[in-house]
Design a protein around this motif. Sequence first.
Motif, PDB file in Angstrom:
ATOM      1  N   VAL A 185      43.743   1.211  36.763  1.00 13.90           N
ATOM      2  CA  VAL A 185      44.946   1.509  37.552  1.00 13.90           C
ATOM      3  C   VAL A 185      45.196   3.015  37.585  1.00 13.90           C
ATOM      4  O   VAL A 185      45.607   3.566  38.618  1.00 13.90           O
ATOM      5  N   LEU A 186      44.952   3.694  36.461  1.00 18.61           N
ATOM      6  CA  LEU A 186      45.124   5.149  36.426  1.00 18.61           C
ATOM      7  C   LEU A 186      44.207   5.836  37.427  1.00 18.61           C
ATOM      8  O   LEU A 186      44.617   6.797  38.088  1.00 18.61           O
ATOM      9  N   VAL A 187      42.980   5.362  37.543  1.00 14.20           N
ATOM     10  CA  VAL A 187      42.058   5.926  38.536  1.00 14.20           C
ATOM     11  C   VAL A 187      42.645   5.759  39.936  1.00 14.20           C
ATOM     12  O   VAL A 187      42.633   6.692  40.752  1.00 14.20           O
ATOM     13  N   GLY A 188      43.178   4.560  40.223  1.00  8.08           N
ATOM     14  CA  GLY A 188      43.824   4.346  41.517  1.00  8.08           C
ATOM     15  C   GLY A 188      45.007   5.263  41.720  1.00  8.08           C
ATOM     16  O   GLY A 188      45.228   5.791  42.828  1.00  8.08           O
ATOM     17  N   LEU A 189      45.774   5.474  40.663  1.00 10.09           N
ATOM     18  CA  LEU A 189      46.924   6.372  40.722  1.00 10.09           C
ATOM     19  C   LEU A 189      46.496   7.793  41.059  1.00 10.09           C
ATOM     20  O   LEU A 189      47.103   8.464  41.908  1.00 10.09           O
ATOM     21  N   LEU A 190      45.434   8.260  40.411  1.00 11.99           N
ATOM     22  CA  LEU A 190      44.957   9.618  40.664  1.00 11.99           C
ATOM     23  C   LEU A 190      44.377   9.766  42.066  1.00 11.99           C
ATOM     24  O   LEU A 190      44.615  10.771  42.744  1.00 11.99           O
ATOM     25  N   VAL A 191      43.612   8.764  42.499  1.00 15.89           N
ATOM     26  CA  VAL A 191      43.040   8.813  43.848  1.00 15.89           C
ATOM     27  C   VAL A 191      44.157   8.833  44.893  1.00 15.89           C
ATOM     28  O   VAL A 191      44.106   9.618  45.865  1.00 15.89           O
ATOM     29  N   ALA A 192      45.166   7.982  44.706  1.00 17.83           N
ATOM     30  CA  ALA A 192      46.298   7.979  45.637  1.00 17.83           C
ATOM     31  C   ALA A 192      47.000   9.336  45.634  1.00 17.83           C
ATOM     32  O   ALA A 192      47.436   9.827  46.690  1.00 17.83           O
ATOM     33  N   GLY A 193      47.089   9.958  44.459  1.00 17.35           N
ATOM     34  CA  GLY A 193      47.702  11.289  44.387  1.00 17.35           C
ATOM     35  C   GLY A 193      46.922  12.327  45.167  1.00 17.35           C
ATOM     36  O   GLY A 193      47.512  13.186  45.836  1.00 17.35           O
ATOM     37  N   THR A 194      45.590  12.260  45.104  1.00 16.04           N
ATOM     38  CA  THR A 194      44.788  13.215  45.880  1.00 16.04           C
ATOM     39  C   THR A 194      44.967  12.992  47.380  1.00 16.04           C
ATOM     40  O   THR A 194      44.906  13.952  48.165  1.00 16.04           O
ATOM     41  N   MET A 195      45.214  11.741  47.779  1.00 11.51           N
ATOM     42  CA  MET A 195      45.440  11.465  49.197  1.00 11.51           C
ATOM     43  C   MET A 195      46.792  11.987  49.651  1.00 11.51           C
ATOM     44  O   MET A 195      46.934  12.492  50.778  1.00 11.51           O
ATOM     45  N   VAL A 196      47.804  11.873  48.782  1.00 10.40           N
ATOM     46  CA  VAL A 196      49.106  12.474  49.101  1.00 10.40           C
ATOM     47  C   VAL A 196      48.942  13.975  49.296  1.00 10.40           C
ATOM     48  O   VAL A 196      49.476  14.562  50.246  1.00 10.40           O
TER      49      VAL A 196
END
Length: 316
Positions: A185-196
């Motif tokens: 989930v943390l990986v998903g959180l970080l990837v979503a942050g890079t997209m923001v």
Amino acid sequence: MPLETLRARIDALPTPGIRLQRAVAIAVVVTQALIAVTGSVVRVTGSGLGCTTWPQCQPGSLVPVSHPEFAALNQWIEFGNRLLTGVVGIAAVAAFALAYLARPRRRHYVRLALAMPLGVVVQAVLGGITVRLDLLWWTVAVHFMVSAVMIWLSVMLVDAVDPEPEPGSLVPAALPGLLTGSVVVLVGLLVAGTMVTGAGPHAGDPETPRLALPVETLAHVHAAFLFVYLGMVLAAGVLLRTGGVDRRLWRRYWVLVAVVLAQGALGFVQFWTGVPELLVSLHVLGATAVIVATSALWCGTRDRALVAAPGERVSA
């Protein structure tokens, strides 16, 4: 000099002390996190193309030069970030050298240490690709995600320094699996942050195209990952309480809770205030802290703890 002679001389060198090894490993963690933060400074100041090429700064010059289209400050901010790569590399090479000289030589420890200088090389090449592709958002995202991996591995390196770590306490059998899920989930959180970031206003250069998706929608997705991750961290705390773990593991857990809550609060403030530059860099700093704290807890439940059966309570 024959290879066998060189190897014999290296093997004859004294074994470095544990304190020195740990200090250098911690320096690797700090420098890996620091270069991620300075990278965000490059981006929010619009200095990403202050140096227009790589590995030179300007065509024909390794260092910043007077240029009618690029401010000197932007050039030096980008060049300073490149110089910091050298500091990261020195710490990484030193960590590998100490791991190789440590006796008894441990394959896991040496491999983690070797990953540090190799990661620096990979990041330098990725940085060059990012500049040559004019800071396309996905190249910046990949650059950051590799930094996240390097920070995680550097924490594992610190944990691997001790050849015979102190015995830990028993933890519930379900905890390692839950923490592994939280890492996903943390990986998903970080990837979503890079997209923001890719869709947001801070591109590193005013002319860089942005990710053509609504920033607000991406921010909500990013927040959803945060809530799921926080829920899993709190669930891990419940399991820890049933396991009777020692103070060291609890300390790692509460550090993680604190940094996740602080990072979440900072993210909401950042969103409500229009993504000011200072908060962007602080948010990247918070992201590195979350990675460090998560990796430390993950290591603590695997390398130093035995797995207990459900419901079994054993104090250290």
